[in-house]
Scaffold this motif. Structure first.
Motif, mmCIF file in Angstrom:
data_model
loop_
_atom_site.group_PDB
_atom_site.id
_atom_site.type_symbol
_atom_site.label_atom_id
_atom_site.label_comp_id
_atom_site.label_asym_id
_atom_site.label_seq_id
_atom_site.Cartn_x
_atom_site.Cartn_y
_atom_site.Cartn_z
ATOM 1 N N ILE A 1 -20.349 -6.735 -10.097
ATOM 2 C CA ILE A 1 -20.624 -6.437 -8.616
ATOM 3 C C ILE A 1 -19.486 -6.229 -7.986
ATOM 4 N N MET A 2 -19.158 -5.124 -7.331
ATOM 5 C CA MET A 2 -18.000 -5.042 -6.700
ATOM 6 C C MET A 2 -18.173 -4.482 -5.091
ATOM 7 N N MET A 3 -17.155 -4.742 -4.370
ATOM 8 C CA MET A 3 -17.211 -4.313 -3.100
ATOM 9 C C MET A 3 -16.117 -3.126 -2.900
ATOM 10 N N SER A 4 -16.539 -2.169 -2.302
ATOM 11 C CA SER A 4 -15.770 -0.796 -2.510
ATOM 12 C C SER A 4 -16.024 -0.188 -1.077
ATOM 13 N N GLY A 5 -14.836 0.046 -0.112
ATOM 14 C CA GLY A 5 -15.164 0.460 1.259
ATOM 15 C C GLY A 5 -15.760 -0.518 1.865
ATOM 16 N N CYS A 6 -16.793 -0.159 2.561
ATOM 17 C CA CYS A 6 -17.568 -1.204 3.312
ATOM 18 C C CYS A 6 -18.925 -1.240 2.675
ATOM 19 N N GLY A 7 -19.078 -1.047 1.472
ATOM 20 C CA GLY A 7 -20.553 -1.161 0.626
ATOM 21 C C GLY A 7 -20.373 -2.130 -0.564
ATOM 22 N N ILE A 8 -21.363 -2.247 -1.319
ATOM 23 C CA ILE A 8 -21.304 -3.100 -2.441
ATOM 24 C C ILE A 8 -22.017 -2.160 -3.619
ATOM 25 N N LEU A 9 -21.223 -1.976 -4.618
ATOM 26 C CA LEU A 9 -21.690 -1.456 -6.028
ATOM 27 C C LEU A 9 -21.941 -2.319 -6.921
ATOM 28 N N THR A 10 -23.216 -2.405 -7.464
ATOM 29 C CA THR A 10 -23.620 -3.014 -8.617
ATOM 30 C C THR A 10 -23.760 -2.251 -10.026
ATOM 31 N N ASN A 11 -22.762 -2.579 -10.956
ATOM 32 C CA ASN A 11 -22.995 -1.678 -12.187
ATOM 33 C C ASN A 11 -22.622 -0.287 -11.887
ATOM 34 N N LEU B 1 1.003 -1.044 -0.197
ATOM 35 C CA LEU B 1 0.040 -0.003 -0.130
ATOM 36 C C LEU B 1 0.865 1.110 0.076
ATOM 37 N N VAL B 2 0.200 2.362 -0.873
ATOM 38 C CA VAL B 2 1.092 3.639 -0.621
ATOM 39 C C VAL B 2 0.081 4.412 0.347
ATOM 40 N N ASP B 3 0.719 5.711 0.864
ATOM 41 C CA ASP B 3 -0.081 6.467 1.920
ATOM 42 C C ASP B 3 -0.497 7.673 1.021
ATOM 43 N N LYS B 4 -0.402 7.736 -0.201
ATOM 44 C CA LYS B 4 -0.490 8.976 -0.793
ATOM 45 C C LYS B 4 -2.179 9.219 -1.142
ATOM 46 N N TRP B 5 -2.660 8.147 -1.554
ATOM 47 C CA TRP B 5 -4.033 8.484 -2.091
ATOM 48 C C TRP B 5 -5.040 8.317 -0.931
ATOM 49 N N SER B 6 -6.205 8.606 -1.160
ATOM 50 C CA SER B 6 -7.536 8.308 -0.587
ATOM 51 C C SER B 6 -8.155 7.098 -1.323
ATOM 52 N N GLY B 7 -8.845 6.480 -0.769
ATOM 53 C CA GLY B 7 -9.503 5.225 -1.507
ATOM 54 C C GLY B 7 -8.506 4.025 -1.608
ATOM 55 N N SER B 8 -9.113 2.686 -1.932
ATOM 56 C CA SER B 8 -8.137 1.741 -2.027
ATOM 57 C C SER B 8 -8.770 0.800 -2.756
ATOM 58 N N ILE B 9 -8.305 -0.438 -2.280
ATOM 59 C CA ILE B 9 -8.736 -1.738 -3.006
ATOM 60 C C ILE B 9 -10.212 -1.942 -3.451
ATOM 61 N N GLU B 10 -10.614 -2.493 -4.387
ATOM 62 C CA GLU B 10 -11.865 -2.782 -4.664
ATOM 63 C C GLU B 10 -11.689 -4.356 -5.412
ATOM 64 N N ILE B 11 -12.796 -5.079 -5.139
ATOM 65 C CA ILE B 11 -12.747 -6.592 -5.419
ATOM 66 C C ILE B 11 -14.212 -6.978 -5.723
ATOM 67 N N GLY B 12 -14.290 -7.796 -6.862
ATOM 68 C CA GLY B 12 -15.582 -8.366 -7.070
ATOM 69 C C GLY B 12 -15.742 -9.433 -8.206
ATOM 70 N N VAL B 13 -16.816 -9.220 -8.836
ATOM 71 C CA VAL B 13 -16.956 -10.348 -10.132
ATOM 72 C C VAL B 13 -17.623 -9.617 -11.274
ATOM 73 N N THR B 14 -17.469 -10.030 -12.352
ATOM 74 C CA THR B 14 -18.013 -9.430 -13.590
ATOM 75 C C THR B 14 -18.470 -10.694 -14.423
ATOM 76 N N THR B 15 -19.366 -10.624 -15.324
ATOM 77 C CA THR B 15 -19.600 -11.359 -16.543
ATOM 78 C C THR B 15 -18.703 -11.197 -17.831
ATOM 79 N N HIS B 16 -18.040 -10.200 -17.670
ATOM 80 C CA HIS B 16 -17.353 -9.771 -19.050
ATOM 81 C C HIS B 16 -15.945 -10.630 -19.273
ATOM 82 N N ASN B 17 -15.747 -10.883 -20.607
ATOM 83 C CA ASN B 17 -14.725 -12.113 -20.933
ATOM 84 C C ASN B 17 -13.468 -10.994 -20.867
ATOM 85 N N PRO B 18 -12.653 -11.168 -20.432
ATOM 86 C CA PRO B 18 -11.178 -10.471 -20.282
ATOM 87 C C PRO B 18 -10.666 -10.354 -21.533
#
Length: 1453
Positions: free
Chosen positions: A317-327, A283-300
């Protein structure tokens, strides 16, 4: 397939040396699985065919070891293979899977691969396969773990290593897998087209709370694509992403310049119930916000990657901060209590799509619940390395037990902001801000800032012990000292103030509960250790902060070179870390007892000094923060090179090296100096950490091979050119031993020992142990050699000391001026300390027990920390001497109170003690006693100018107001009179003496016991030790059962696995006794053995018997002494195998380190020397011995008086003759010497039976029949010589013979008579020695006219010329037992049918005055008995009735 794999499904008959094959070479078992962990290598009988999976089943495991089965392939033909000890030692084209790692030729090429083999259980199946494409695949329980390596050669044998816990396997098959993935693959083009159709449909945010419908055709096609490939990152990724580690690690480039374009996806869709987990690596201490993780139906393959995943408006569908973002839109703002923005390096994030369609996220292994109810069946894992998140790695081993303990560390108050802030650059501090150092207003939630930012406190310090972190309001400048004074302490908690620096800006830092929880950009001094990012980098550093009191000060400074230094009460503690970045903020953690602290402005305002101004009248003390030199040698640039062995880790700015995974790896940890050594330059390291697991230890030497050209082997002795190493006591050149028994043994060194190497100008190699030259090890070294350290076996961690450098540089010879390594307290329990006010050239170390002068020859005055009490001695030991200076140590007493001196001792202290006259001072300088500089006495005691390293000097104020000086414990007498009552001890490290350490204690409860303890004196009272009870340790052999509060131990089965160790070490002069060998089982042979071990037994892996212990072990077994399983002494003490029930055995280590065995309270003498301290008593209930009990009150060591008293109790009243006590025990107590226990006595008894002598000639009380064999007489504690009769006369006990008692007269003398077997009956018939027997020389004629044997006159009433009978006797069987007198006869033992030779004789009572003493008649030139002269060794008697048979003596060979 089964047919063609039949031959390969067997193991090759050649295998590791501990392997046993069975079941038609299909089953392999490692012999001695509890004693040995390696040498368990097996290979397939035939080379593998492509696609064949060579599979084995784990049959048995043990828990004694770490590590387990290892499996792989090798190009080496087993028919000609020289089998290494483990699979990781295979070279020449070998690929081995070990744990989660893949190794090629012993070096790791892939981490976190597949299943963790160490976690597999009995019954699990493991297989290895070479695919048709030349890839290596691991199969676990029928599941393919994916490609582990590629480019494998075609001809390979399977390798299985029964390592560690794995002790038996069986080959279950060698054939291709049942399902071929290649045959069922669906063309990618069709599937991708179906994905594209679905991805173009935008799913509204409100549809089913994140439900994403998927066409059935897509799901079916995706199901057809599913393979057993390991989950990796897809090669197509965000523009700033760099993949590594076989596509398991992703890292965002330019992390300080860019905060997005860091999207990565998995290489295939996720399976149902498959965990996709990543570890945050950076991790670096320069920015606010951090990692997001989830799933997608898109083929890479067809996705145009967005800058951030939340920009994607479909199928995501992604987890960001302590919440869930869909699309990209928030569907759940507070999904879990953890925020991804708060996670730290090392934390784990995972997700899983359940078979039901529910999506779950996991934080450090904890399920956070359902994030979306209906997730499409075909989804890819996706990670967005956003903002602070820079680097992650996919984790395949989902064993979460070690991570659950971290959750308390990452729990913290949630941010009040529920939305996700966008990345913004952190504000930088204003360079034009105020110069004054103050605390920042943003502080821990239980802390407060007062006094305009100068003071920080925990207002409710008795209610909570943490949340007291405070930071400086601005960054520290280079060489700027930040120092605080502790204002207030509370007694409720453990722990105290911690201080350090951090790269975090306090304006934006969410402060943790304690600063050591921060995992990034933080260096803290805590207790007496230093931690970097929450991990300890120095175990023992400087003064222990937990011992500070109110009024004490602590400080920190970052120098221009990036080194970090701490100060305690103005005393520099040495460098603690290197490469600390600039612009760091100071941190104070008001933890535990520390309740309030204030910044000291006067220190911050002092200008920084150049590094080289240590000398001269205006120089500042190296022990003060005013000076930034700290006694370090800037020219000393010796470090460890950044190139090193695979298991080695270099830390602490190149000064510390350690072996990782030290309990599962014992080699491949070679480190080398960063440059070649100069002529006469010492490269010295200190051993900081060891483990008990392995045999062998550190190896050290030099090599002419440059680090860049060295292919680091497993151990340095494998190098066959240009290398010289010391291994144990052997000097090795190019891997071959060129000299044994060098002056030191590296295997015997312990934690705290120092090892140095130096190449002289003439090309000689010298080793130094703890600063002492061990002499020339070898000659003819080339001019440019590098120092080499092999962290092998037991040695785990070392650090370069400040002694490294030119040996003739006086500023470099002190080995403890720099605290980058631990300094041990000189004596356990030392209570005296030195005061923190001292001369400017002094540095205090080791909790103020050590004082070192780091520059010049003067300014070395130190004081005791407290006033001396009456008759309390303050004593130090000389640690270092520098012969370049004249003068020596000064010692005395002073009324000057050190607390009255200024904090920064630049004034108030003179350069030397004789000049100190501001208060009354009495001192000894050389042999002169002075008072305030005026000479009082000359030629007092020994001159202090003669002091050498190891000498002790003490000073005491006695009750008669006199000052006494002690040299090595010897009182030199009164040196001064009328000494004041309130005085401090004062020392002056002047001239030659540069370092001392305290060896005395301030405990003087007993005025009579004020003899100062030295390094070898006891730290306990003998009276208290007599009641001391030392229980047995719960860690013991597996057949042992403890009872009676761990005082009694019994072996409950078999004949071995009966090892015991005490829980407490054996103190010097403490007698440890096991009493009453409680129970013997005659079914077995051999019996108890006992001894000591020199290392802590808590983690000792007990072998089956004590003789298998091969490290720091001294063992008494039978009648021999063993050290590390090698016999070092024979014929010591009694044969322990013959000890009867009731025997009390004891162990004692004397003050000189000698090990003694006590038998029934009798000292058997020194068995072994140089026993380490501490040591622990060891008992092995082996063979016949089945139960013992510890004697709780020790019997004092038997002296002459003790022996006398003991024997008197054993004697009958008749043994006391007119007040003259006899030392011989005529009737030993039956429990001490029951005759049925001695095999030798039984053998002699069987010979006696063959003589067919009537029983009536012998006493019915068989307890008087004594065996004088080596074991029996030592068990009784017999003396060699006793007195008997009236008047008393010496006689020797018949050692080596066995006595069968007839009768005795108490007032007669004792003598011996050798005879023949044929003369026994007639002699017994008359109960005395008679003329005319067939004894060779027992009775001989003497003519009266021929003087002989002391008879010069003819007897009265005898006619001239008549021969007179004469009986020859002796007070020792060493004379009468000679073959001339007692010829040997041969007989066959009716029990064993073995042939023996026997001799017979008599123990005789002789009437005093009936015999004459004369010279020996054998013509012997050497003394026959040390007690009796050859001129007095033969007694002759002519009186009939002057002798009475006391006992029959038999000796059998």
């Amino acid at each position: 397939a089964a047919g063609h794999g039949l031959m390969a499904a067997e193991l090759h008959p050649r295998s590791g040396k501990l392997i046993g094959l069975s079941n038609s070479n299909r089953t392999a078992q490692r012999n001695q699985p509890v004693q040995e962990f390696n040498h368990g290598l097996v290979l397939s009988r035939e080379p593998l065919k492509d696609r064949d999976v060579f599979t084995v089943r784990i049959d048995k495991k043990v828990n004694s070891w770490s590590g387990s089965i290892e499996i792989g392939v090798t190009a080496l033909d087993p028919a000609a293979l020289d089998f290494p000890s483990s699979a990781t030692g295979l070279k020449g084209g070998s690929w081995i899977v070990s744990g989660c790692s893949v190794l090629r030729d012993g070096r790791s090429v892939l981490e976190e691969y597949g299943r963790d083999l160490d976690q597999l259980a009995e019954g699990d199946r493991v297989g290895i396969q070479r695919s048709a494409r030349g890839e290596l695949h691991l199969w676990v329980n029928g599941q393919d773990c994916g490609a582990a390596a590629s480019g494998l050669p075609p001809r390979l044998w399977a390798v299985v290593d029964l390592y560690g816990k794995c002790t038996q396997v069986t080959v279950v098959g060698c054939q291709p897998p049942d399902v071929e993935v290649e045959e069922e693959e669906v063309e990618d083009v069709d599937v991708e087209e179906l994905f594209d159709v679905f991805n173009n449909a935008i799913v509204p945010a409100g549809s089913g709370g994140g439900t994403l419908p998927v066409p059935a055709a897509v799901a079916a096609a995706a199901g057809a694509m599913t393979t057993n490939d390991a989950l990796l990152f897809h090669e197509k990724c965000g523009t700033l992403i760099k993949l590594s580690n076989n596509n398991k690690t992703a890292e965002r480039r330019r992390p300080l310049d860019e905060f997005n374009n860091g999207v990565v996806m998995t290489n295939r869709p996720l399976r149902h119930n498959e965990m996709f987990e990543i570890r945050i690596d950076k991790l670096v201490d320069k920015w606010s916000g951090s990692i997001e993780i989830g799933v997608t139906t898109h083929n890479p393959n067809h996705l145009s990657y967005p800058a951030t995943m939340t920009n994607l408006r479909s199928g995501t569908i992604m987890m960001s901060g302590c919440g869930i973002l869909t699309n990209g839109k928030g569907t759940r703002r507070e999904y879990c209590e953890f925020s991804l923005d708060e996670l730290q390096e090392g934390d784990h994030i995972g997700l899983m799509r359940k078979a039901s369609g529910a999506l779950h996220f996991y934080i450090n292994g904890i399920d956070q619940g359902v994030a979306a109810a209906q997730t499409p069946s075909v989804v890819y894992g996706v990670v967005d390395l956003y903002g602070m998140a820079v680097k992650v790695t996919i984790v395949h081993n989902h064993n979460h037990s070690d991570r659950l303990r971290r959750n308390n560390a990452i729990m913290r108050a949630l941010s009040p902001d529920t939305g996700r802030p966008r990345p913004t650059l952190s504000l930088t501090p204003d360079p034009e801000g105020p110069d004054r150092l103050l605390f920042h207003a943003n502080c821990g939630q239980k802390a407060a800032i007062i006094s305009d930012g100068r003071t920080a406190l925990r207002p409710h310090a008795t209610d909570d012990f943490n949340h007291g972190v405070v930071l400086s309001a601005r960054p520290l400048r280079s060489n700027e000292v930040f120092q605080v004074r502790i204002d207030k302490m509370v007694d409720k908690w453990a722990g105290s103030i911690e201080i350090g620096v951090t790269t975090h800006n306090p304006a934006y830092l969410q402060l943790p509960s304690t600063m050591t929880n921060l995992r990034l950009g933080t260096w803290m001094m805590t207790g007496n250790g230093v931690m970097h990012n929450g991990t300890t980098i120095l175990d023992e550093y400087g003064h222990n902060l937990d011992r500070l009191k109110a009024g004490d000060t602590v400080g920190v400074v970052r120098k221009e070179d990036g080194s970090l230094h701490f100060f305690v009460n103005g005393v520099a503690q040495g460098p603690a870390a290197w490469n600390v970045p600039p612009s760091v903020y100071a941190v104070v953690d008001l933890y535990g007892q520390a309740a309030q602290a204030t910044i000291m402005d006067d220190m911050a305002d002092l200008p920084p000094l150049p590094e080289d101004c240590l000398e001269g009248p205006t120089a500042m003390t190296p022990g003060s923060p005013c000076s930034l030199g700290g006694g370090a040698n800037p020219a000393n640039d010796l470090r460890f090179h950044h190139l090193h062995g695979g298991n080695a880790v270099i830390t602490n700015g190149g000064r510390t090296a350690l072996r990782q995974n030290c309990r599962s790896e014992f080699n491949d940890a070679i480190v080398i100096s960063n440059r070649c050594l100069r002529d006469g330059e010492l490269f010295e390291i200190i051993i900081q950490r060891m483990v008990d697991r392995w045999s062998g230890s550190i190896e050290a030497g030099v090599t002419a091979i440059r680090p860049e050209e060295l292919e680091f082997p497993n151990t340095m002795t494998d190098i066959d050119y240009d290398t010289w190493m010391l291994s144990g006591t052997a000097i090795m050149q190019d891997g071959n031993t060129m000299r044994n028994n060098y002056g030191c043994d590296l295997d015997s060194l312990t934690t705290g020992s120092r090892i140095g190497m130096m190449r002289s100008a003439s090309g000689d190699l010298h080793y130094y142990i703890n600063g002492v030259d061990q002499g020339v090890a070898c000659t003819g070294l080339p001019p440019e050699v590098f120092a080499v350290i092999d962290l092998y076996g037991q040695c785990v961690q070392v650090s370069i000391t400040s002694s490294s450098g030119p040996l003739d540089n006086s500023l470099c010879t002190s080995n403890i001026t720099e605290k980058s390594f631990p300094v041990q307290s000189p004596v356990a329990g030392v209570a005296h300390r030195l005061h923190n006010k001292h001369g400017k050239n002094v540095v205090l170390l080791g909790d103020s027990c050590h004082a070192v002068r780091v520059g010049g020859y003067a300014h070395g005055i130190v004081f005791s920390a407290k006033e001396l009490r009456t008759d309390e001695m303050f004593e130090v030991k000389v640690d270092e001497v520098d012969e370049q200076w004249g003068g020596s140590l000064h010692v005395g007493l002073t009324t000057l109170a050190p607390p009255e001196l200024p904090s920064c001792p630049l004034a108030g202290l003179t350069a030397s003690l004789p000049q100190l006259r501001s208060r009354v001072t009495w001192l000894l300088a050389g042999a002169e006693v002075r008072r305030n500089g005026l000479l009082q006495r000359q030629n007092y005691g020994c001159s202090l100018h003669r002091l050498r390293v190891g000498n002790r000097v003490g000073v005491k104020r006695c009750s008669d107001d006199t000052m006494h000086v002690f040299i090595d414990g010897e009182d030199m007498g009164p040196a001064a009179t009328a000494v004041a009552k309130n005085v401090y001890a004062v020392l002056d490290l002047y001239g030659r003496v540069t370092a001392v350490s305290i060896v005395s204690s301030s405990l003087t409860e007993d005025p009579e016991g004020t003899k100062a303890p030295s390094l070898t004196s006891e730290s306990y009272s003998e009276e208290g030790e007599e009641e001391r009870c030392t229980p047995l340790l719960e860690n013991h052999g597996k057949n042992i059962q403890l009872s009676n509060q761990s005082q009694t131990a019994a072996r409950v089965s078999s004949y071995n696995q009966g090892l015991l160790v005490t829980s407490q070490p054996l103190s010097p002069q403490q007698l440890f006794q096991v009493g009453g060998i409680d129970r013997l089982n005659p079914s077995w042979t051999s019996s108890l053995s006992l001894g000591v071990i020199g290392h802590a037994p808590e983690r000792l892996n007990f072998p089956s018997a004590a003789c298998c212990l091969k490290r720091s072990t001294w063992l008494l077994q039978r009648d021999s002494v063993f050290h590390n399983s090698l016999k070092i002494c024979e014929n010591y003490g009694p044969n322990l195998d013959t000890c009867p029930e009731g025997t009390v055995l004891g162990l004692l280590v004397d003050t000189a380190g000698g090990l003694h065995l006590y038998v029934n309270g009798m000292d058997q003498g020194v068995a072994a020397q140089d026993i380490p301290s501490p040591c622990y008593p060891l008992i092995d209930l082996y063979g016949q011995c089945q139960q013992v009990t510890i004697v709780t009150n020790s019997v004092p060591a038997a002296s002459g008086e003790g022996s006398e008293a003991r024997c008197q109790g054993d004697m009958e009243k008749a043994d006391m003759v007119d007040g003259i006590k006899e030392s011989v025990c005529w009737t030993p107590p039956p429990e001490v010497n029951p005759n049925k226990t001695c095999e030798y006595q039984a053998l002699c008894a069987r010979f006696k039976e063959l003589l067919t002598l009537p029983d009536g000639y012998f006493s019915e009380d068989t307890k008087s029949n004594l065996c004088y064999c080596e074991s029996c007489h030592k068990l009784r504690g017999d003396e060699a010589y006793y007195k008997r009769g009236e008047p008393p006369r010496d006689y020797a006990l018949p050692f080596g013979w066995c006595r069968f008692v007839s009768n005795a007269l108490k007032k007669w003398h004792i003598a011996y008579h050798g005879t023949t077997v044929g003369a026994l009956r007639r002699t017994l018939d008359h109960s005395q020695l008679l003329p005319g027997t067939s004894s060779v020389l027992s009775v001989s004629p003497v003519k009266t006219e021929e003087p002989h044997g002391g008879y010069s006159e003819p007897e009265e009433n005898c006619p001239p010329g008549k021969e007179l009978p004469r009986v020859q006797l002796s007070p020792t069987m060493r004379y009468s037992g000679q073959e001339t007198f007692a010829p040997k006869v041969q007989f066959r033992d009716p029990r064993s049918h073995r042939c023996h030779q026997a001799q017979v004789g008599f123990q005789v009572c002789v009437r005093p005055g009936s015999y004459k003493v004369g010279p020996q008649a054998l013509g012997a030139s050497e003394p026959l008995d040390p007690r009796f002269s050859n001129t007095e060794i033969e007694w002759t008697s002519k009186e009939q009735g002057g002798t009475l048979l006391y006992g029959l003596l038999i000796r059998v060979e």
